[in-house]
Scaffold this active site. Structure first.
Site, PDB file in Angstrom:
ATOM      1  N   ASP A   1       0.175   1.875  -0.066  1.00  0.00           N
ATOM      2  CA  ASP A   1       1.089   1.213   0.256  1.00  0.00           C
ATOM      3  C   ASP A   1       2.019   0.717  -0.835  1.00  0.00           C
ATOM      4  O   ASP A   1       1.397   0.651  -2.092  1.00  0.00           O
ATOM      5  CB  ASP A   1       0.510  -0.308   0.893  1.00  0.00           C
ATOM      6  CG  ASP A   1       1.674  -1.181   1.297  1.00  0.00           C
ATOM      7  OD1 ASP A   1       2.395  -0.859   2.265  1.00  0.00           O
ATOM      8  OD2 ASP A   1       1.602  -2.421   0.537  1.00  0.00           O
TER       9      ASP A   1
ATOM     10  N   GLU B   1       3.854   5.777  -0.118  1.00  0.00           N
ATOM     11  CA  GLU B   1       4.892   5.119   0.489  1.00  0.00           C
ATOM     12  C   GLU B   1       5.735   4.965  -0.908  1.00  0.00           C
ATOM     13  O   GLU B   1       5.709   3.864  -1.729  1.00  0.00           O
ATOM     14  CB  GLU B   1       4.493   3.870   0.953  1.00  0.00           C
ATOM     15  CG  GLU B   1       5.854   3.121   1.659  1.00  0.00           C
ATOM     16  CD  GLU B   1       5.683   1.789   2.073  1.00  0.00           C
ATOM     17  OE1 GLU B   1       6.372   1.285   2.714  1.00  0.00           O
ATOM     18  OE2 GLU B   1       4.716   1.388   1.274  1.00  0.00           O
TER      19      GLU B   1
HETATM   20  C1  GLC Z   1       4.575  -1.949   2.973  1.00  0.00           C
HETATM   21  C2  GLC Z   1       4.048  -1.874   4.547  1.00  0.00           C
HETATM   22  C3  GLC Z   1       4.753  -3.207   5.010  1.00  0.00           C
HETATM   23  C4  GLC Z   1       4.297  -4.252   4.127  1.00  0.00           C
HETATM   24  C5  GLC Z   1       4.795  -4.030   2.631  1.00  0.00           C
HETATM   25  C6  GLC Z   1       3.779  -5.143   1.941  1.00  0.00           C
HETATM   26  O1  GLC Z   1       6.153  -1.503   2.944  1.00  0.00           O
HETATM   27  O2  GLC Z   1       4.735  -0.825   5.202  1.00  0.00           O
HETATM   28  O3  GLC Z   1       4.583  -3.410   6.482  1.00  0.00           O
HETATM   29  O4  GLC Z   1       5.004  -5.408   4.738  1.00  0.00           O
HETATM   30  O5  GLC Z   1       4.452  -2.814   2.284  1.00  0.00           O
HETATM   31  O6  GLC Z   1       2.707  -4.649   1.796  1.00  0.00           O
END
Ligand code: GLC
Length: 534
Positions: free
Chosen positions: A204, A254
């Site tokens: 994440d 991500e």
């Molecule tokens: C990422 C997740 C999202 C979350 C954020 C904070 O972007 O996909 O859903 O709110 O991280 O952890």
């Protein structure tokens, strides 16, 4: 065909948002029991792996991305023992499990943060976070001007006068990744899940962990950004890679970065195996822009030898059908907006065409739960909205709940078979019987049928997945390419039908050809070329 250990180079990975997938105990919240009961559905759909968004103990302030304990499962979802059973059962059906690790921040209920609050300024406990005195005569101003990833401030003051950093909500304090304990702890958490049979980890907010040590003010247009894509991240991921390699496990990061060269640095052979390709997701339904995005993606991955990933939607963005059906394109393509006009029939037609286009590209593909059902973004009544993004925007942004609505499984059951007796945690639109799995199963024209057939073909045809792509000459507005083994894919994004090249077999089309055998507008077809044409 990829070697067995390289399954991830061309896998189809299904994203489960556990809270909204299936409710096994009838309390209104999806859970692991619900997932276990539906594993045969996923096997039948033909996916290779499932990525679970966080299932750990969490106050659920940000849908579980506020983790209080990375080593156990939230009681709302089940138990650790159940997660272990789920991993084993999925594996028995040939489905690998990917878990979501949230390294940038913890929940304010995490033991480390509670200890940091108790221990006070100057303590070792506070060093695992970013605590600072404020600016101004009395420390009444935040330590710097960093913009938030959600709207609102990035610093919160505690009663003893210090401030702590949180790029997201105040309930998600950022960890200090310059601290050796933070690094050691996360490597242990990785081992904890890998040793339980997990095949991969989604990271994440992967490009946000490292911060400028001086916490200097952000200045528009000045590089490097004080907390996005800092060079120190690469050392962190090299260590993670060594942990993963010991288990044969893989990463998907991500990484939202527009700069292709900077993005590819995360995919060097000793760093992450893959990262989400958000440029493709953010690209409107426009042939020239899609073609350019596909070319750029393949070109940026090639030098590092990493496979591309293709994503059309996830739990953070407006659902595909709604995005592609937007008749007002005056705003950024992924933006959430109240009351944007949408033509769902058009959006569905394009989402079908986009699915076949995406599944024919080289690399791995992510399918977000409900995408295979063609679910549109739901309108959530304001009083039922739960996403902190909405509240932090002062109520102007609808937030992300509209793509997180509990799935419809059975047209005529209470709550469309999601679970009963309790009301689902987010309301399902009244007309969702038409999207229910049982209805779509019985309909060969349904989105579900299209996905099943496409995934089965993608598995049986060796030319799909990893490997070369060759563009073919085509009419204006048409994306046409060949894969090995004589596979052809044509997507017609022009306003008029186009003639097909000579072919031996029509494998699959997102909509019927017209009476003259031409490919209609907003339609994709998979063909097998005549054998003598190679
Ligand atoms: C990422 C997740 C999202 C979350 C954020 C904070 O972007 O996909 O859903 O709110 O991280 O952890």
């Amino acid at each position: 065909m990829a070697a067995p250990h390289d399954w991830w180079r061309d896998a189809v990975i299904y994203q489960v948002y556990p809270r909204s997938f299936a409710d096994g105990d009838g309390d209104g919240t999806g859970d692991l029991a619900g997932v276990r009961a539906r594993l045969p559905y996923l096997a039948e759909l033909g996916v290779d792996a499932v990525w679970f968004t966080p299932w750990y103990v969490s106050p659920l302030v940000d849908g579980g991305y506020d983790v209080a304990d990375y080593r156990t499962v939230d009681p709302a979802f089940g138990t650790l023992a159940e997660a272990e059973k789920l991993i084993a059962e999925a594996s028995g059906l040939g489905i690998r499990v990917i878990v979501d690790i949230v390294p940038n921040h913890v929940s304010d209920q995490h033991a480390w943060f509670r200890a940091a609050l108790d221990a006070g300024p100057g303590s070792a406990e506070r060093e695992r976070f970013h605590f600072r005195p404020g600016r101004g005569a009395h420390g009444e101003l935040p330590p710097n001007n960093w913009p938030s990833q959600f709207s609102g401030p990035t610093w919160t003051r505690v009663p003893d006068g210090e401030w702590y950093l949180h790029l997201f909500t105040p309930e998600q304090p950022d960890l200090n990744w310059a601290h050796p304990q933070v690094r050691r702890e996360h490597e242990d958490v990785l081992r904890f899940w890998f040793s339980r049979g997990v095949a991969g980890v989604r990271i994440d907010s992967a490009a946000l962990l490292a911060k400028d040590p001086a916490l200097a003010d952000f200045e528009e247009g000045v590089d490097p950004h004080p907390y996005i894509d800092q060079d120190d991240l690469h050392d962190i991921y090299r260590s993670w890679r060594a942990v993963a390699d010991a288990y044969g496990a893989v990463f998907v990061g991500e990484v939202w970065l527009p700069d292709a060269e900077r993005f590819a640095r995360y995919l060097r052979p000793d760093e992450l195996h893959t990262a989400f390709n958000f440029n493709f997701l953010a690209c409107p339904w426009d042939p020239a822009r899609l073609r350019r995005t596909i070319d750029d993606t393949l070109a940026e991955h090639a030098p590092v030898g990493a496979p591309a990933t293709w994503v059309l939607c996830n739990h953070d963005v407006t659902r595909t059908v709604t995005r592609y059906g937007r008749t007002d394109t005056a705003f950024d393509f992924t933006t959430k907006a109240f009351g944007t006009p949408t033509d769902l029939a058009l959006g569905t037609r394009r989402a079908r065409a986009a699915a076949l286009l995406t599944l024919a590209l080289p690399g791995s593909v992510y399918v977000y739960q409900g995408e295979e059902l063609g679910l549109p973004e739901a309108d959530i009544p304001r009083a039922r909205i739960q996403d902190p993004m909405h509240f932090r925007s002062g109520g102007t942004d609808p937030g992300r709940d509209g793509c997180r609505v509990p799935l419809p499984w059975a047209a005529d059951a209470p709550h469309f078979g999601f679970g009963a007796p309790a009301e689902p945690w987010l309301p399902q639109p009244e007309d969702w019987a038409r999207y229910a799995v049982d209805r779509q199963r019985a309909d060969p024209e349904s989105m579900l049928a299209l996905y099943r057939t496409a995934l089965a073909l993608r598995r049986s045809e060796e030319g799909f997945g990893d490997g070369p792509l060759t563009w073919l000459p085509a009419d204006e507005g048409v994306l046409a390419f060949a894969r090995t083994g004589g596979l052809l894919c044509l997507a017609n994004l022009s306003a008029t039908p186009v003639a097909l090249p000579p072919y031996e077999t029509l494998l699959l089309a997102s909509a019927p050809l017209d009476a003259a055998g031409r490919l209609p507008s907003d339609t994709t077809v998979w063909l097998r070329a005549p054998r003598n044409a190679g």
